[in-house]
Write an enzyme that holds these catalytic residues in place. Structure first.
Site, PDB file in Angstrom:
ATOM      1  N   LYS A  90      45.810  46.852  46.074  1.00  0.00           N
ATOM      2  CA  LYS A  90      46.211  46.280  44.628  1.00  0.00           C
ATOM      3  C   LYS A  90      46.840  47.444  43.866  1.00  0.00           C
ATOM      4  O   LYS A  90      46.723  48.898  44.177  1.00  0.00           O
ATOM      5  CB  LYS A  90      44.783  45.821  43.941  1.00  0.00           C
ATOM      6  CG  LYS A  90      44.226  44.753  44.799  1.00  0.00           C
ATOM      7  CD  LYS A  90      44.945  43.517  44.814  1.00  0.00           C
ATOM      8  CE  LYS A  90      43.990  42.636  45.635  1.00  0.00           C
ATOM      9  NZ  LYS A  90      45.109  41.309  46.156  1.00  0.00           N
ATOM     10  N   SER A 144      49.631  39.782  48.901  1.00  0.00           N
ATOM     11  CA  SER A 144      49.215  39.874  47.646  1.00  0.00           C
ATOM     12  C   SER A 144      50.127  41.079  46.828  1.00  0.00           C
ATOM     13  O   SER A 144      49.854  40.984  45.554  1.00  0.00           O
ATOM     14  CB  SER A 144      47.753  40.062  47.244  1.00  0.00           C
ATOM     15  OG  SER A 144      47.379  41.348  47.987  1.00  0.00           O
TER      16      SER A 144
END
Length: 287
Positions: free
Chosen positions: A159, A83
């Protein structure tokens, strides 16, 4: 004149004889050298025994230091998903700074953070490494607990922070760029071939919360995919484990993780209390 300093009677006192050295015990039969060797061997054995006894203490001290480092200073994390590609790849080990929050440092826009799963975020994103044999698994878990091995805990995510409390994050402007407080972001860290976002949204980040996105925008179930949940897909600052500061392994991918320059031009949020509206969402396929 010639007798000055002499005692009466013309004689000097005789010097006292040196004391005789104490006899060294010698084994029967004149074996002094053999006895000395036996004594030397005995001393060596005692020293060796003392060193062996110190090893467990040194191990315990080292483990305690490693545990303190992991708990309060820095911790290694294993990256199981893509990700954050191309910035952070699958299998990379990153070092996470856990110290600065203890001194009141706040997470900033552009920081790469590790945080606890707020609930259901890991679905479809986390990889499942193969099971280790019995015994090896327990050893790895122990070493991971004390911080000597990178954590492969599947309850953590990584993230990039796009917006902090009070910010208004919008996708997208006329040129397809994500904006924060009206300022468009130049995002060279986004994975090649990915648009800044295929999902249109507008979110005002609540105080004490963060709006996060992965750099691999087409393969990241980030805040955009949880807009219908409480707090519009943002995560709480209290769930942040720490800030990722460096990719430590593999060595050919070593690099510092610094705040991108584009976030330095983002203005402070306007003092309006208007709640952001959310546009229609289009989910891109996951790789």
């Amino acid at each position: 004149m010639g007798s000055r300093g002499r005692p009466r009677g013309g004689r000097l006192p005789e010097p006292e004889p040196d004391p005789e050295p104490e006899p060294v015990p010698v084994a029967a039969g004149g074996g002094g050298r053999a006895e000395r060797r036996r004594l030397a061997r005995r001393v060596k054995r005692r020293r060796r025994t003392r060193r062996v006894g110190e090893v467990p203490l040194l191990i315990i001290v080292a483990l305690c230091i490693a545990l303190v480092l992991k708990t309060f200073l820095v911790q290694a994390f294993f990256i199981p998903s893509g990700s954050m590609e191309q910035t952070i790849r699958i299998g990379d080990r990153v070092l996470v700074d856990k110290l600065t929050p203890w001194f009141g440092s706040k997470v900033e826009r552009g920081d790469v953070v590790v945080f606890k799963d707020p609930g259901g975020w890991l679905k479809g994103e986390a990889a499942h490494p193969p099971e280790d044999p019995v015994g090896v698994k327990q050893i790895k878990e122990t070493l991971t607990f004390i911080g000597l091995l990178p954590s492969a805990d599947e309850q953590d995510l990584i993230k990039r922070v796009i917006g902090v409390g009070g910010d208004t994050v919008v996708c997208c402007d006329a040129k397809g760029r994500v904006t924060v407080n009206g300022a468009p972001l130049d995002e060279p860290y986004v994975s090649p071939g990915n648009a800044p976002s295929e999902i249109r949204f507008e979110v005002q980040v609540p105080p004490g919360r963060l709006f996060v996105m992965g750099d691999h925008r087409a393969n990241s179930a980030d805040s955009r995919f949880h807009l219908d949940e409480a707090f519009d897909g943002t995560i709480g600052e209290e769930g942040v484990v720490g800030r990722a500061v460096v990719i430590a392994w593999p060595y050919d991918h070593w690099r510092k993780l610094e705040q991108p320059a584009t976030f330095r031009s983002v203005p402070d949020p306007a003092p309006s209390g208007r709640r952001g509206r959310r546009g229609r969402r289009r989910r891109p396929p996951f790789a």
